[in-house]
Enzyme design. Structure first.
Site, mmCIF file in Angstrom:
data_model
loop_
_atom_site.group_PDB
_atom_site.id
_atom_site.type_symbol
_atom_site.label_atom_id
_atom_site.label_comp_id
_atom_site.label_asym_id
_atom_site.label_seq_id
_atom_site.Cartn_x
_atom_site.Cartn_y
_atom_site.Cartn_z
ATOM 1 N N CYS A 54 3.903 -0.315 -8.375
ATOM 2 C CA CYS A 54 4.435 -1.663 -8.225
ATOM 3 C C CYS A 54 4.994 -2.178 -9.552
ATOM 4 O O CYS A 54 4.280 -2.200 -10.554
ATOM 5 C CB CYS A 54 3.304 -2.578 -7.741
ATOM 6 S SG CYS A 54 3.896 -4.095 -7.037
ATOM 7 N N CYS A 62 -2.052 1.535 -4.289
ATOM 8 C CA CYS A 62 -0.780 2.178 -4.643
ATOM 9 C C CYS A 62 -0.642 2.393 -6.144
ATOM 10 O O CYS A 62 0.404 2.807 -6.622
ATOM 11 C CB CYS A 62 0.409 1.409 -4.092
ATOM 12 S SG CYS A 62 0.568 -0.257 -4.707
ATOM 13 N N CYS A 104 0.874 -1.173 0.000
ATOM 14 C CA CYS A 104 0.000 0.000 0.000
ATOM 15 C C CYS A 104 0.912 1.223 0.000
ATOM 16 O O CYS A 104 2.129 1.088 0.052
ATOM 17 C CB CYS A 104 -1.000 -0.002 1.156
ATOM 18 S SG CYS A 104 -0.313 0.175 2.800
#
Length: 133
Positions: free
Chosen positions: A89, A85, A11
């Site tokens: 990533c 997020c 997150c």
């Protein structure tokens, strides 16, 4: 997937949602699954309300610290679960990716964070069933 799968929870601040998910997975799966958590912009400490509501459920995450998301953490993982997020990533072929739409517990009251915690627990229990079947 390796014999013992590794799950990475991500997150933004690695101070609430991902820490609660990691705490549940560690407590409920034990040594059957490796657990990692990280954040794209980690805070300096955990959300105290998240720590408190997890303690109510018998899980102590107080000793955890927010960590910065690294390419290596993603590379080591079989399953990457993101929680708000976005595109922070890195994507690697062959990994299982999931995005869990969960409210951010930052600045929320205990009752709201309890609801988020309970939602996370159900999702983690399902994940354990899938990975250990």
């Amino acid at each position: 997937m390796t014999e013992r799968p590794a799950v990475l929870f991500v997150c933004v601040h690695n101070a609430g949602r991902s820490q609660m998910a990691a705490g549940f997975l560690q407590a409920l799966a034990g040594d059957r699954i490796d657990v990692l958590s990280a954040g794209s912009e980690p805070k300096d400490r955990l959300n105290p309300v998240a720590v408190a509501v997890m303690a109510e459920d018998g899980i102590d995450i107080a000793g955890s610290t927010p960590k910065l998301l690294t390419v290596d953490a993603v590379r080591e993982s079989d399953v990457v679960i993101t929680m708000g997020c976005g595109d922070a990533c890195p994507i690697f072929p062959g990994k299982r990716y999931e995005d869990w739409a969960l409210d951010d517990p930052a600045g929320q009251d205990h009752e709201t964070v309890r609801r988020i915690r309970d939602d996370i627990r159900v999702r983690v229990e399902t994940l354990i069933d899938e990975l250990t079947a």
